[in-house]
Design an enzyme around this catalytic site. Structure first.
Site, PDB file in Angstrom:
ATOM      1  N   GLY A  38       0.783  -1.225   0.000  1.00 12.54           N
ATOM      2  CA  GLY A  38       0.000   0.000   0.000  1.00 12.54           C
ATOM      3  C   GLY A  38       0.814   1.274   0.000  1.00 12.54           C
ATOM      4  N   GLU A  39       2.135   1.163   0.052  1.00 15.49           N
ATOM      5  CA  GLU A  39       3.003   2.339   0.070  1.00 15.49           C
ATOM      6  C   GLU A  39       2.928   3.068  -1.272  1.00 15.49           C
ATOM      7  OE1 GLU A  39       7.791   2.859   0.168  1.00 15.49           O
ATOM      8  OE2 GLU A  39       6.905   1.606   1.756  1.00 15.49           O
ATOM      9  N   ARG A  96     -12.772  19.353   9.405  1.00 11.59           N
ATOM     10  CA  ARG A  96     -13.681  19.352  10.557  1.00 11.59           C
ATOM     11  C   ARG A  96     -12.938  19.245  11.881  1.00 11.59           C
ATOM     12  NH1 ARG A  96     -17.305  14.533   8.340  1.00 11.59           N
ATOM     13  NH2 ARG A  96     -15.237  14.000   7.549  1.00 11.59           N
ATOM     14  N   GLN A  97     -11.662  18.832  11.819  1.00 12.98           N
ATOM     15  CA  GLN A  97     -10.885  18.624  13.044  1.00 12.98           C
ATOM     16  C   GLN A  97      -9.901  19.776  13.250  1.00 12.98           C
ATOM     17  OE1 GLN A  97      -9.627  14.470  13.897  1.00 12.98           O
ATOM     18  NE2 GLN A  97     -10.243  14.052  11.788  1.00 12.98           N
ATOM     19  N   HIS A 130     -14.270  24.280   5.871  1.00 11.38           N
ATOM     20  CA  HIS A 130     -15.298  24.032   6.886  1.00 11.38           C
ATOM     21  C   HIS A 130     -15.445  25.210   7.839  1.00 11.38           C
ATOM     22  CE1 HIS A 130     -17.899  21.681   9.478  1.00 11.38           C
ATOM     23  NE2 HIS A 130     -17.121  21.907  10.509  1.00 11.38           N
ATOM     24  N   ASP A 169     -26.742  24.175  11.650  1.00 13.28           N
ATOM     25  CA  ASP A 169     -26.091  24.241  12.958  1.00 13.28           C
ATOM     26  C   ASP A 169     -25.524  25.643  13.155  1.00 13.28           C
ATOM     27  OD1 ASP A 169     -23.672  24.342  11.490  1.00 13.28           O
ATOM     28  OD2 ASP A 169     -23.457  22.178  11.596  1.00 13.28           O
ATOM     29  N   LYS A 192     -28.932  22.222  17.768  1.00 12.78           N
ATOM     30  CA  LYS A 192     -28.789  20.781  17.938  1.00 12.78           C
ATOM     31  C   LYS A 192     -27.657  20.469  18.902  1.00 12.78           C
ATOM     32  CE  LYS A 192     -25.483  20.194  14.197  1.00 12.78           C
ATOM     33  NZ  LYS A 192     -25.175  19.578  12.890  1.00 12.78           N
ATOM     34  N   ARG A 194     -24.568  17.272  19.409  1.00 10.93           N
ATOM     35  CA  ARG A 194     -23.878  16.205  18.690  1.00 10.93           C
ATOM     36  C   ARG A 194     -23.387  15.187  19.720  1.00 10.93           C
ATOM     37  NH1 ARG A 194     -21.917  15.904  13.560  1.00 10.93           N
ATOM     38  NH2 ARG A 194     -22.227  18.128  13.187  1.00 10.93           N
ATOM     39  N   THR A 226     -26.913  15.228   9.332  1.00 14.68           N
ATOM     40  CA  THR A 226     -27.167  16.622   9.701  1.00 14.68           C
ATOM     41  C   THR A 226     -28.267  17.218   8.843  1.00 14.68           C
ATOM     42  OG1 THR A 226     -24.934  17.009  10.549  1.00 14.68           O
ATOM     43  CG2 THR A 226     -26.164  18.933   9.809  1.00 14.68           C
TER      44      THR A 226
END
Length: 306
Positions: A38-39, A96-97, A130, A169, A192, A194, A226
């Site tokens: 997978g490299e 998102r992080q 985001h 949101d 909302k 989460r 969402t």
């Protein structure tokens, strides 16, 4: 354009070709393969010496592989003496992080940005991040594009009477406000909680939606929960009909079905990530916008050299 070229990563070669054609620049071939374990291995198969080089690679699923391929292409271009390397990232995974919600979590967006800088990228062009706060994650120049000019004509073409624009949101309020202002429509908000990652439970609809057409505006759809939850809350609050637009269709299996089953009538998105053609999705091309920006950046670079 002289001394300007583009390389397509493996995430969305069709979009890269359309951008190259729209900008009138050469598309340099690159071989991208993997070893048995997978490299990833990359090799640029053209001369990029002294080139103003643009690498098109959304970091969509599988996100880790796409991000690593982009970094390796940048390193290969740097070792081949490209003059300037710009990463064109129509969809930036890990966006998102960008903040820690609890102790011990990584700020993965910042880590991904550092990987790209460390690989030798000089500038990033990104579409609809985001969060605007992500702009500070990059220690290199960032051109942050909005999708409004692409999406607004689509919504206007729907001719929705008694329209209300809805943010699903609190984090998306500013984005929804832009659309509400351009469409001369009131704004509504779904409040909302989460309970866990990729799950949202609507609590309350703020704003009068009874008897009106509602347009949910979001930056992306992943699981679809969402948007589906917001649609259900709007219909329960008396909305006449619900439609949705989101910029990035980074959808897991079943997401579109979940959104449609929630009663969403029209759904618009862009081709920032590859999407299977589906009669329920109106896909808006992004190549013209990205080609125009590429042309502008290349022109600015040429002016500085001259």
């Amino acid at each position: 354009m002289k001394n300007v070229a583009l390389i397509a990563g493996d995430a969305h070669p069709e979009l890269a070709r359309e951008i190259a054609q729209g900008a009138g620049v050469e598309l340099i071939p690159a071989a991208i393969s993997a070893f048995a374990d997978g490299e990833t291995q990359v090799r640029i198969e053209g001369d990029v010496r002294a080139m103003d080089l643009y690498i098109v690679q959304p970091t969509s699923m599988p996100t880790n592989e796409r991000l690593m391929t982009l970094a390796l292409l940048a390193d290969a271009a740097r070792s081949a003496d490209a003059a300037r390397i710009t990463a064109v990232i129509p969809y930036f995974g890990y966006a998102r992080q960008d903040v820690r919600s609890r102790s011990g979590e990584a700020r993965s967006a910042q880590v991904a940005a550092r990987i790209l800088v460390g690989a030798g990228i000089d500038r990033v062009v990104a579409l609809e991040l985001h969060s605007p706060a992500l702009e500070s994650a990059f220690e290199i120049p960032l051109t942050h594009l909005r999708a409004d000019e692409l999406m607004l004509p689509v919504v206007r073409g729907w001719r929705l009477a008694d329209l209300v624009v809805v943010s699903p949101d609190a984090g998306g309020v500013k984005r929804a406000q832009r659309y509400a202002s351009e469409l001369a429509a009131p704004l509504s908000l779904i409040v909302k909680t989460r309970p866990r990652d990729d799950a949202a439970v609507p609590l309350q609809t703020l704003g009068d939606v009874r008897g009106r057409a509602c347009l949910i505006v979001d930056d992306m759809a992943s699981t679809g929960r969402t948007i589906a939850g917001a649609a259900q809350a709007l219909l329960e609050a008396g909305a006449r009909e619900v439609h949705a637009l989101f910029v990035h269709a980074a959808m897991a299996p079943g997401a579109l079905e979940r959104i449609a089953a929630a009663g969403v009538r029209r759904i618009a998105t862009t081709d920032s990530v590859p999407s299977a053609r589906d009669h329920r999705l109106e896909i808006v091309p992004t190549a013209s916008l990205l080609a125009r920006v590429l042309t502008e950046l290349a022109g600015e670079a040429r002016s500085r050299r001259d």
